[in-house]
Design a protein around this motif. Structure first.
Motif, mmCIF file in Angstrom:
data_model
loop_
_atom_site.group_PDB
_atom_site.id
_atom_site.type_symbol
_atom_site.label_atom_id
_atom_site.label_comp_id
_atom_site.label_asym_id
_atom_site.label_seq_id
_atom_site.Cartn_x
_atom_site.Cartn_y
_atom_site.Cartn_z
ATOM 1 N N LYS A 4 -22.757 -5.741 5.970
ATOM 2 C CA LYS A 4 -23.210 -5.117 4.725
ATOM 3 C C LYS A 4 -22.070 -4.312 4.108
ATOM 4 C CE LYS A 4 -26.741 -2.037 2.788
ATOM 5 N NZ LYS A 4 -27.920 -1.177 3.105
ATOM 6 N N TYR A 5 -21.746 -4.649 2.880
ATOM 7 C CA TYR A 5 -20.687 -3.950 2.143
ATOM 8 C C TYR A 5 -21.267 -3.339 0.881
ATOM 9 C CZ TYR A 5 -17.138 -6.413 4.927
ATOM 10 O OH TYR A 5 -16.361 -6.885 5.952
ATOM 11 N N VAL A 6 -20.730 -2.223 0.491
ATOM 12 C CA VAL A 6 -20.978 -1.715 -0.851
ATOM 13 C C VAL A 6 -19.686 -1.890 -1.644
ATOM 14 C CG1 VAL A 6 -22.765 -0.086 -0.176
ATOM 15 C CG2 VAL A 6 -20.394 0.663 -0.168
ATOM 16 N N VAL A 7 -19.826 -2.322 -2.878
ATOM 17 C CA VAL A 7 -18.669 -2.486 -3.753
ATOM 18 C C VAL A 7 -18.432 -1.170 -4.474
ATOM 19 C CG1 VAL A 7 -17.721 -3.761 -5.727
ATOM 20 C CG2 VAL A 7 -19.177 -4.931 -4.052
ATOM 21 N N PHE A 8 -17.197 -0.729 -4.512
ATOM 22 C CA PHE A 8 -16.890 0.546 -5.175
ATOM 23 C C PHE A 8 -15.653 0.382 -6.052
ATOM 24 C CE2 PHE A 8 -14.330 0.557 -1.379
ATOM 25 C CZ PHE A 8 -13.175 1.254 -1.693
ATOM 26 N N GLN A 9 -15.462 1.323 -6.937
ATOM 27 C CA GLN A 9 -14.315 1.278 -7.845
ATOM 28 C C GLN A 9 -13.095 1.894 -7.171
ATOM 29 O OE1 GLN A 9 -14.248 3.996 -11.162
ATOM 30 N NE2 GLN A 9 -13.186 2.540 -12.480
ATOM 31 N N ASN A 10 -12.009 1.144 -7.175
ATOM 32 C CA ASN A 10 -10.729 1.667 -6.699
ATOM 33 C C ASN A 10 -10.108 2.451 -7.855
ATOM 34 O OD1 ASN A 10 -8.115 2.149 -5.860
ATOM 35 N ND2 ASN A 10 -7.693 0.053 -5.237
ATOM 36 N N LYS A 11 -10.242 3.769 -7.798
ATOM 37 C CA LYS A 11 -9.770 4.593 -8.920
ATOM 38 C C LYS A 11 -8.264 4.474 -9.102
ATOM 39 C CE LYS A 11 -13.544 7.955 -8.890
ATOM 40 N NZ LYS A 11 -14.338 7.347 -7.827
ATOM 41 N N TYR A 12 -7.550 4.182 -8.022
ATOM 42 C CA TYR A 12 -6.097 4.044 -8.164
ATOM 43 C C TYR A 12 -5.752 2.924 -9.140
ATOM 44 C CZ TYR A 12 -1.335 2.628 -7.317
ATOM 45 O OH TYR A 12 -0.028 2.270 -7.512
ATOM 46 N N VAL A 13 -6.425 1.788 -9.018
ATOM 47 C CA VAL A 13 -6.126 0.650 -9.894
ATOM 48 C C VAL A 13 -6.407 1.011 -11.348
ATOM 49 C CG1 VAL A 13 -6.844 -1.680 -10.533
ATOM 50 C CG2 VAL A 13 -6.443 -1.117 -8.145
ATOM 51 N N SER A 14 -7.558 1.642 -11.586
ATOM 52 C CA SER A 14 -7.925 1.991 -12.959
ATOM 53 C C SER A 14 -6.931 2.965 -13.566
ATOM 54 C CB SER A 14 -9.331 2.603 -12.978
ATOM 55 O OG SER A 14 -10.281 1.701 -12.464
ATOM 56 N N ILE A 15 -6.591 4.015 -12.810
ATOM 57 C CA ILE A 15 -5.700 5.042 -13.351
ATOM 58 C C ILE A 15 -4.272 4.519 -13.437
ATOM 59 C CG2 ILE A 15 -4.813 7.376 -12.987
ATOM 60 C CD1 ILE A 15 -7.434 7.986 -11.492
ATOM 61 N N ALA A 16 -3.852 3.736 -12.444
ATOM 62 C CA ALA A 16 -2.495 3.178 -12.472
ATOM 63 C C ALA A 16 -2.314 2.254 -13.667
ATOM 64 C CB ALA A 16 -2.206 2.429 -11.177
ATOM 65 N N SER A 17 -3.356 1.506 -14.029
ATOM 66 C CA SER A 17 -3.275 0.629 -15.185
ATOM 67 C C SER A 17 -3.113 1.439 -16.467
ATOM 68 C CB SER A 17 -4.537 -0.248 -15.265
ATOM 69 O OG SER A 17 -4.498 -1.071 -16.406
ATOM 70 N N LEU A 18 -3.883 2.522 -16.591
ATOM 71 C CA LEU A 18 -3.734 3.395 -17.755
ATOM 72 C C LEU A 18 -2.340 3.993 -17.814
ATOM 73 C CD1 LEU A 18 -7.151 5.315 -17.716
ATOM 74 C CD2 LEU A 18 -6.426 3.594 -19.359
ATOM 75 N N CYS A 19 -1.858 4.463 -16.662
ATOM 76 C CA CYS A 19 -0.531 5.075 -16.618
ATOM 77 C C CYS A 19 0.561 4.075 -16.974
ATOM 78 C CB CYS A 19 -0.271 5.665 -15.228
ATOM 79 S SG CYS A 19 -1.226 7.156 -14.864
ATOM 80 N N ALA A 20 0.425 2.853 -16.501
ATOM 81 C CA ALA A 20 1.430 1.832 -16.803
ATOM 82 C C ALA A 20 1.472 1.551 -18.308
ATOM 83 C CB ALA A 20 1.120 0.544 -16.035
ATOM 84 N N ASN A 21 0.303 1.501 -18.951
ATOM 85 C CA ASN A 21 0.265 1.280 -20.389
ATOM 86 C C ASN A 21 0.876 2.453 -21.149
ATOM 87 O OD1 ASN A 21 -1.022 -1.189 -20.050
ATOM 88 N ND2 ASN A 21 -3.068 -0.336 -20.252
ATOM 89 N N LEU A 22 0.591 3.673 -20.693
ATOM 90 C CA LEU A 22 1.162 4.854 -21.338
ATOM 91 C C LEU A 22 2.674 4.885 -21.157
ATOM 92 C CD1 LEU A 22 -1.535 7.459 -20.237
ATOM 93 C CD2 LEU A 22 -1.113 6.683 -22.582
ATOM 94 N N ALA A 75 -5.169 9.407 -5.832
ATOM 95 C CA ALA A 75 -6.043 8.257 -5.585
ATOM 96 C C ALA A 75 -5.392 7.293 -4.605
ATOM 97 C CB ALA A 75 -6.360 7.554 -6.909
ATOM 98 N N PHE A 76 -4.095 7.107 -4.714
ATOM 99 C CA PHE A 76 -3.339 6.249 -3.794
ATOM 100 C C PHE A 76 -3.421 6.808 -2.369
ATOM 101 C CE2 PHE A 76 0.538 4.989 -1.595
ATOM 102 C CZ PHE A 76 0.734 3.669 -1.964
ATOM 103 N N ILE A 77 -3.162 8.108 -2.228
ATOM 104 C CA ILE A 77 -3.207 8.759 -0.906
ATOM 105 C C ILE A 77 -4.616 8.672 -0.319
ATOM 106 C CG2 ILE A 77 -2.948 10.967 0.292
ATOM 107 C CD1 ILE A 77 -0.790 11.634 -1.887
ATOM 108 N N ASN A 78 -5.618 8.892 -1.162
ATOM 109 C CA ASN A 78 -6.995 8.871 -0.678
ATOM 110 C C ASN A 78 -7.444 7.469 -0.265
ATOM 111 O OD1 ASN A 78 -7.258 11.614 -1.029
ATOM 112 N ND2 ASN A 78 -8.142 11.450 -3.072
ATOM 113 N N MET A 79 -6.872 6.432 -0.872
ATOM 114 C CA MET A 79 -7.177 5.068 -0.422
ATOM 115 C C MET A 79 -6.598 4.822 0.967
ATOM 116 S SD MET A 79 -9.156 3.127 -2.228
ATOM 117 C CE MET A 79 -8.695 1.459 -1.755
ATOM 118 N N ILE A 80 -5.420 5.357 1.231
ATOM 119 C CA ILE A 80 -4.857 5.252 2.587
ATOM 120 C C ILE A 80 -5.779 5.927 3.589
ATOM 121 C CG2 ILE A 80 -2.987 6.069 4.086
ATOM 122 C CD1 ILE A 80 -1.031 5.530 1.880
ATOM 123 N N ILE A 81 -6.265 7.119 3.228
ATOM 124 C CA ILE A 81 -7.182 7.852 4.114
ATOM 125 C C ILE A 81 -8.456 7.043 4.340
ATOM 126 C CG2 ILE A 81 -8.648 9.902 4.244
ATOM 127 C CD1 ILE A 81 -6.402 11.424 2.792
#
Length: 362
Positions: A102-120, A178-184
């Motif tokens: 059983k898995y729950v799908v969740f949002q990887n905030k790093y990907v979302s924020i990194a994409s915004l940062c890359a565009n900026l 968000a990157f550090i917290n994904m490692i954790i």
């Protein structure tokens, strides 16, 4: 043929069919790849008396094919009959369900924020160069229009560029956390993960302390985070700026732009020059596009350095998951991993009928 997309849950019908008939036996099982990136994930070829009955499961739909034509009411009766029959094999169906991961799908905030940062970052780097104001006085109408165009160009550039600088400056430390917290999330040792107080102390620690604890509390690290590197020092300077800005702190002396004297209500500027041009120069000094770009690149350099501290196998797994916008979290083992393909695919057949198109009373 009927495609069921509202009256049956894919997990329910799969567990029911497996409880009654065993493993999927349809031909698509031989064609599918052994991962989650398929259009048809399972299928059953069955017999009901002399009629062929075929079930196939896509991501959210069940395709049913029978060997004889059915009316809308007969399709409705078939679906209702299947749901009623769940109870007959309820115990075995429940065993099948319990055997599934059983898995729950969740949002990887790093990907979302990194994409915004890359565009900026791209918008700042590609911003038009500063427009110079004409040095000579606009003695003619055409020269006056040139000055107006220059002013509009400078104002438009400032609105976009300096707004992007502010957004990137505020977002990039969040991206790093968000990157550090994904490692954790991915590598925390069970002893820490299963101790609520220890885990909360870990995830809520200040960034320097959290970095120091990574190799202590997480599996997969080949070495500690080196605090003596230039990348670490630059990263911490960025985080210190974040802490000052995040709380809306104001320090007029530290953040001063220029000195203005007053005689009563008469402003007396200490800097001569073009008043509007100087105003935009002050904005440039406040938002510091070049420094923001440098800070962004410093953050990425340090995040890369963190990943290099992982053992090769752990690093490969981490790189596989960190770019997934919607990973899965296994509920029982409490582990994050990539579970679904990046592309969301759906096959629509224009001549096919769907269960919510049936002209029946449910």
């Amino acid at each position: 043929m009927l495609i069921v997309r509202s009256k049956l849950k894919p997990v329910d019908i799969y567990c029911y069919l497996k409880a009654r008939f065993g493993e999927p036996n349809g031909f698509q099982n031989f064609l599918r790849r052994n991962d989650s990136d398929n259009w048809i994930h399972w299928d059953y070829s069955l017999k009901a008396s002399e009629s062929d009955v075929y079930f196939a499961g896509t991501s959210r739909e069940i395709h049913i094919i029978v060997g004889e034509p059915l009316s809308d009411q007969q399709w409705r009766d078939l679906i209702v009959g299947i749901k009623r029959d769940f109870a007959r094999v309820g115990a075995r169906k429940s065993e099948v369900l319990q055997s599934l991961e059983k898995y729950v799908v969740f949002q990887n905030k790093y990907v979302s924020i990194a994409s915004l940062c890359a565009n900026l970052h791209a918008a700042i780097v590609d911003a038009p160069a500063k427009t110079s104001f004409p040095k000579q006085s606009p003695s003619r109408k055409t020269q006056l229009k040139a000055v107006e165009r220059a002013m509009r160009s400078v104002a438009t550039r400032a609105d976009e560029l300096f707004g992007n600088c502010l957004k990137l400056q505020l977002l990039m430390p969040v991206m790093a956390e968000a990157f550090i917290n994904m490692i954790i999330l991915m590598f925390t040792r069970d002893a820490v993960r299963n101790d609520a107080a220890a885990y909360q102390a870990f995830v809520r620690a200040k960034v320097p302390d959290r970095l120091a604890m990574l190799s202590q509390n997480c599996d997969g690290f080949a070495r500690h985070i080196d605090k003596g590197t230039e990348a670490y020092a630059r990263f911490m300077r960025v985080m210190d700026k974040r802490n000052f800005a995040l709380h809306g702190n104001v320090d007029p002396i530290r953040e001063q732009i220029e000195v203005v004297y007053f005689d009563g209500r008469r402003p007396l500027f200490s800097t001569p020059g073009n008043h509007i041009a100087t105003f935009f120069e002050h904005l440039e000094a406040i938002y510091r596009p070049g420094e923001v770009v440098s800070d962004y690149e410093a953050v990425h350099a340090f995040l890369w350095e963190i990943a290099q501290c992982l053992e090769p196998r752990a690093r490969s797994f981490f790189e596989h998951v960190i770019d997934d916008a919607y990973p899965g979290f296994e509920v029982h083992m409490r582990r994050a991993t990539r579970i679904l393909p990046d592309a969301v695919v759906m096959g629509m057949l224009p001549t096919m009928m769907y269960d919510d198109d049936l002209q029946v009373e449910w």
